[in-house]
Enzyme design. Sequence first.
Site: not given
Ligand code: SER
Ligand code: ZN
Length: 544
Positions: A62, A253, A231
């Site tokens: 990413e 996010e 995550e």
């Molecule tokens: N997608 C990742 C996160 O925010 C990037 O740091 O968890």
């Molecule tokens: Zn994230």
Amino acid sequence: LTLISAAIDGHPVTPEITPAGLSCEVPDAPFLWDCEVEIAPKENTALEGLYMSNGMYCTQCEAEGFRKITFYPDRPDVMAPFRVRIESDLPVLLSNGNPVARGTGFAEWDDPWPKPSYLFALVAGELVATSERYTTSEGREVDLNIWVRPADQGKADYALDSLIRSMRWDEEVYGRAYDLDVFNIVAVDDFNMGAMENKGLNIFNSRYVLASPETATDRDYENIERIIAHEYFHNWTGDRITCRDWFQLSLKEGLTVFRDSQFSADMRSAAVKRIEDVMTLRARQFREDNGPLAHPVRPESYTEINNFYTATVYEKGAELIGMLRRLVGPEGYRTALDLYFSRHDGQACTIEDWLQVFEDATGRDLTGFKRWYSQAGTPRVKVTEDFKDGTYTLHLEQETPATPGQDEKAPQVIPLALGLLSPNGDEVLPTTVIELTEARQEAVFEGLGAKPVPSLLRGFSAPVILERDSSSEERAFLLAHDTDPFNKWEAGRSLAREILIEMVTEGAAPAPAWLEALASVARDEALDPAFRALALRLPGEDEL
Ligand code: SER
Ligand code: ZN
């Protein structure tokens, strides 16, 4: 990235390679693209694509790292199942999905869930696992492994425990169960971000996995729990439903930060979590909004997407979800989320899709609310009041200062949660939400016996700056009597700031009302100890 060979449907082709990528003639029908490339992970110091950290191969794709591994339509709306074969003499070989074959010097992985290339991951190294078996609410048996270097063995117990609690919580609160037979997490010493939600194979900066009681602080444990949850929650909000393009980054996010905040609030003290989130928002996001880098939650353009992993996209994005939830209520929110998951599973979506789900599930028109995604800057809400014949009136004005490239700002939809206290400390109006939609509005409360003390923006119900003149007596009163823990803390904090400055500049003695209010917080057994500790903490030099 060096191209060794390329073929279409088995016929060799010679594509043209430019810095922008690769191009060649393709059939006007589905075809099989086959290519072999050579890369040098050891020389990859950007830590994007496939690279090496302490003798271990690992990846970070990413946002646009996969294009450093091979030629591919590297954009998030191109979703595909992946089958990966790794050949290496290293002992542990991992990729996304489920393990399907393993032999001397190789391993094969199959990920049945279509995903964009940014969620691809591969790890090869000498690693040891801390493991547990987990049964999902749907009855699936899952092997959970946290992989670390042998020297770090024994330091992943808390991370594993956090993972199990995250999985249970997502089942209970969002009805979301895990969907593969294994879930692997790898701790890596060299990592650009905090961690990464690759499908079935999360890769973490080791500081957010490793902890031992001898060296880790309470804060370290809190961060591990929070980031493991973050995550893991991406498995549904990010992986199963992903972003159509990188402008939609906050779709995954903002929502996932909101979800991990809810989780931390449930695991620990909800009040303390809210206060800490607001402190971070003010320290980072408000400053971003106030400076040359101010940008909306959904940026309109970018030259380098890596620069948009910001407090605005993440933390302000999460605040927008919190406001939506407040506007439609917890039940409306849950109904909308159920619809989001059923309607968009397996898709690459936009902010419009997200808001549409709320409109369809709750019948609410969110046209005005959408502006939060496009307008940068922190709104100021100015409050004055009057009281006459038992009627208390709040005069509310909102204004968002200009930010670079956005001179004219329109009013935002601001859910303002408030309560009223009578002079003896009783709450005469419990938390009520009024919605600001205009530049100027009034809120009228009738039938009051005496002029109340308002407790405004309870729970920090919107990411705004509240401007209201209030006396130090009133703040001491709120510190002692407010039923809203956020505002109780807020009142104490601003009082402490004022008093400390007076003590420093005028040699004044601390105000007795403040000391008494602090003592009443300290003695209040009904309050969470973590909250009391936080409320008694003085503002730092930085804030002063
Ligand atoms: N997608 C990742 C996160 O925010 C990037 O740091 O968890
Ligand atoms: Zn994230």
